[in-house]
Design a protein around this motif. Sequence first.
Motif, PDB file in Angstrom:
ATOM      1  N   LEU A   4       0.912  -1.272  -0.143  1.00 22.54           N
ATOM      2  CA  LEU A   4       0.138  -0.027   0.077  1.00 22.54           C
ATOM      3  C   LEU A   4       0.783   1.298  -0.053  1.00 22.54           C
ATOM      4  CD1 LEU A   4      -3.441   0.827   1.939  1.00 22.54           C
ATOM      5  CD2 LEU A   4      -1.396   2.216   2.234  1.00 22.54           C
ATOM      6  N   LEU A   5       1.923   1.192   0.774  1.00 23.54           N
ATOM      7  CA  LEU A   5       2.800   2.416   0.806  1.00 23.54           C
ATOM      8  C   LEU A   5       3.420   2.579  -0.422  1.00 23.54           C
ATOM      9  CD1 LEU A   5       4.312   2.044   4.443  1.00 23.54           C
ATOM     10  CD2 LEU A   5       2.647   3.836   3.735  1.00 23.54           C
ATOM     11  N   ALA A   6       3.904   1.644  -1.160  1.00 20.98           N
ATOM     12  CA  ALA A   6       4.660   1.626  -2.366  1.00 20.98           C
ATOM     13  C   ALA A   6       3.561   2.119  -3.529  1.00 20.98           C
ATOM     14  CB  ALA A   6       5.026   0.469  -2.788  1.00 20.98           C
ATOM     15  N   ILE A  14       0.950   6.884  -6.866  1.00 22.43           N
ATOM     16  CA  ILE A  14       0.117   7.852  -6.828  1.00 22.43           C
ATOM     17  C   ILE A  14       0.246   9.196  -6.802  1.00 22.43           C
ATOM     18  CG2 ILE A  14      -2.320   8.422  -5.820  1.00 22.43           C
ATOM     19  CD1 ILE A  14      -2.748   5.749  -4.995  1.00 22.43           C
ATOM     20  N   GLN A  15       1.060   9.395  -5.780  1.00 23.54           N
ATOM     21  CA  GLN A  15       1.450  10.931  -5.327  1.00 23.54           C
ATOM     22  C   GLN A  15       2.372  11.307  -6.287  1.00 23.54           C
ATOM     23  OE1 GLN A  15       0.849  10.543  -0.353  1.00 23.54           O
ATOM     24  NE2 GLN A  15       2.830  10.253  -1.335  1.00 23.54           N
ATOM     25  N   GLN A  16       3.043  10.739  -7.347  1.00 24.27           N
ATOM     26  CA  GLN A  16       3.699  11.287  -8.233  1.00 24.27           C
ATOM     27  C   GLN A  16       2.900  12.227  -9.358  1.00 24.27           C
ATOM     28  OE1 GLN A  16       5.280   8.087 -10.768  1.00 24.27           O
ATOM     29  NE2 GLN A  16       6.592   7.501  -8.894  1.00 24.27           N
ATOM     30  N   ARG A  17       1.599  12.180  -8.962  1.00 26.49           N
ATOM     31  CA  ARG A  17       0.455  13.013  -9.556  1.00 26.49           C
ATOM     32  C   ARG A  17      -0.131  14.086  -8.587  1.00 26.49           C
ATOM     33  NH1 ARG A  17       1.364   7.684 -11.172  1.00 26.49           N
ATOM     34  NH2 ARG A  17       0.391   7.236 -12.854  1.00 26.49           N
ATOM     35  N   PHE A  69      -2.609   4.440  10.265  1.00 25.20           N
ATOM     36  CA  PHE A  69      -2.832   5.787   9.685  1.00 25.20           C
ATOM     37  C   PHE A  69      -2.046   6.914   9.743  1.00 25.20           C
ATOM     38  CE2 PHE A  69      -7.501   4.102   9.907  1.00 25.20           C
ATOM     39  CZ  PHE A  69      -7.790   4.326   8.614  1.00 25.20           C
ATOM     40  N   GLN A  70      -1.341   6.714  11.128  1.00 27.81           N
ATOM     41  CA  GLN A  70      -0.219   7.589  11.232  1.00 27.81           C
ATOM     42  C   GLN A  70       1.155   7.396  10.283  1.00 27.81           C
ATOM     43  OE1 GLN A  70       0.733   9.128  14.862  1.00 27.81           O
ATOM     44  NE2 GLN A  70       2.871   9.821  13.863  1.00 27.81           N
ATOM     45  N   THR A  71       1.045   6.088   9.871  1.00 23.95           N
ATOM     46  CA  THR A  71       2.253   5.904   8.730  1.00 23.95           C
ATOM     47  C   THR A  71       1.929   6.261   7.355  1.00 23.95           C
ATOM     48  OG1 THR A  71       2.795   3.780   9.911  1.00 23.95           O
ATOM     49  CG2 THR A  71       3.471   3.817   7.978  1.00 23.95           C
ATOM     50  N   VAL A  72       0.500   5.963   7.073  1.00 26.58           N
ATOM     51  CA  VAL A  72       0.319   6.505   5.752  1.00 26.58           C
ATOM     52  C   VAL A  72       0.251   8.073   5.732  1.00 26.58           C
ATOM     53  CG1 VAL A  72      -1.982   6.783   4.340  1.00 26.58           C
ATOM     54  CG2 VAL A  72      -1.170   4.338   5.288  1.00 26.58           C
ATOM     55  N   ALA A  73      -0.229   8.644   6.854  1.00 29.55           N
ATOM     56  CA  ALA A  73      -0.572   9.855   6.896  1.00 29.55           C
ATOM     57  C   ALA A  73       1.276  10.721   6.740  1.00 29.55           C
ATOM     58  CB  ALA A  73      -0.984  10.748   8.160  1.00 29.55           C
ATOM     59  N   ASP A  74       2.193  10.158   7.697  1.00 26.26           N
ATOM     60  CA  ASP A  74       3.442  10.506   7.515  1.00 26.26           C
ATOM     61  C   ASP A  74       4.055  10.513   6.057  1.00 26.26           C
ATOM     62  OD1 ASP A  74       3.448  10.950  10.249  1.00 26.26           O
ATOM     63  OD2 ASP A  74       4.424   9.042  10.879  1.00 26.26           O
ATOM     64  N   ALA A  75       3.603   9.547   5.456  1.00 24.99           N
ATOM     65  CA  ALA A  75       4.095   9.393   4.195  1.00 24.99           C
ATOM     66  C   ALA A  75       3.394  10.121   2.828  1.00 24.99           C
ATOM     67  CB  ALA A  75       4.153   7.776   3.739  1.00 24.99           C
ATOM     68  N   VAL A  90      -7.282  11.762  13.701  1.00 25.12           N
ATOM     69  CA  VAL A  90      -7.604  12.997  12.966  1.00 25.12           C
ATOM     70  C   VAL A  90      -6.723  14.426  13.546  1.00 25.12           C
ATOM     71  CG1 VAL A  90      -9.731  12.249  11.920  1.00 25.12           C
ATOM     72  CG2 VAL A  90      -9.732  13.728  14.088  1.00 25.12           C
ATOM     73  N   ARG A  91      -6.233  14.161  14.574  1.00 23.07           N
ATOM     74  CA  ARG A  91      -5.189  15.341  14.926  1.00 23.07           C
ATOM     75  C   ARG A  91      -3.938  15.183  14.173  1.00 23.07           C
ATOM     76  NH1 ARG A  91      -5.898  13.448  21.150  1.00 23.07           N
ATOM     77  NH2 ARG A  91      -7.993  14.119  21.635  1.00 23.07           N
ATOM     78  N   HIS A  92      -3.501  14.334  13.312  1.00 18.38           N
ATOM     79  CA  HIS A  92      -2.385  14.404  12.625  1.00 18.38           C
ATOM     80  C   HIS A  92      -2.663  15.517  11.510  1.00 18.38           C
ATOM     81  CE1 HIS A  92       0.642  13.232   9.562  1.00 18.38           C
ATOM     82  NE2 HIS A  92       1.055  12.381  10.414  1.00 18.38           N
ATOM     83  N   PRO A  93      -1.668  16.455  11.176  1.00 16.21           N
ATOM     84  CA  PRO A  93      -1.764  17.572  10.410  1.00 16.21           C
ATOM     85  C   PRO A  93      -2.095  17.158   8.805  1.00 16.21           C
ATOM     86  CG  PRO A  93       0.375  17.188  11.163  1.00 16.21           C
ATOM     87  CD  PRO A  93      -0.295  16.374  11.784  1.00 16.21           C
TER      88      PRO A  93
END
Length: 292
Positions: free
Chosen positions: A85-87, A92-95, A119-125, A152-155
């Motif tokens: 998922l992280l890969a 995706i984030q190249q767009r 969710f912290q890991t995904v949000a950090d990435a 949801v406190r993650h920025p």
Amino acid sequence: MSAFRGIWVALVTPFRDDEIDFPALQHLAGKLLDDGVRGLVVCGTSGEAAALSHAEQLAVLDAVLERVPADQVIMGLAGNNQRELLAFQQQIQQRALAGLLVPAPYYIRPSQAGLESFFQTVADAATVPVVLYDIPYRTGVRIERETIRRIVRHPRIAAVKDCGGDLDTTTALIADGNAEILTGEDLQIFNNLCLGGAGAISVSAHIRADLYVQMQRQVDNGELAAARATFYRLREWMQAAFCEPNPAPVKAALALQGLLVPDLRAPMQGCSVATRERLADVLAQLDLKPRI
């Protein structure tokens, strides 16, 4: 906090002969923008993302981005293999995008601590805002109220697609103000708006999207009686849109409008004749007549 307020459409993926129908996809995306929606969610549940390969999902995203401004496109990101998922997230984030829609890992049912870590890991990435997708009846795991309030406190977590079915959690999240709350339950759109929520990620808004946008505008203007009347005008369609497994009824309704063929990827099946007849009657009540 990112501005996600409005009506987002959970975009279906048109197929023809089991392949993605890119012309229909782009035409549908353009029509919905013309109807005034805030934006589109690509490759979510309604887009049958689970039946698409990663390459197909990226192809759908790129086709939509050819037609829709990047700040109006949210991409689904789901899976239970965190490394993969992280890969995929990096690809995706190249767009350029408005955000990522991310549910809890399905089937494996992690603990509350595991959900928070995920969710912290995904949000950090994340290099774009994250919309947390709380839908326990699909993932098999409930994100408890205090867990989601901490998450949801993650920025980088800017919004929640709320399908949790717990009004206390919904109102707590709205009151906290740490994320914009978009309902994913179409029959809750009017309630969400009146409670101070941000809007919706809706599949039924494929049909008469202009009325969904009108309902939100009416609430924003304090015209609650008019907004309620708009909601009740849409209510029977919202119910019909889920009378068989999503997105079969919505695709059937779009097919009645000549916008696509109602194909789904197996094991999903098309609607019954009785449902198609019901949909034709409901669409007629919304001043839409079959075009095919």
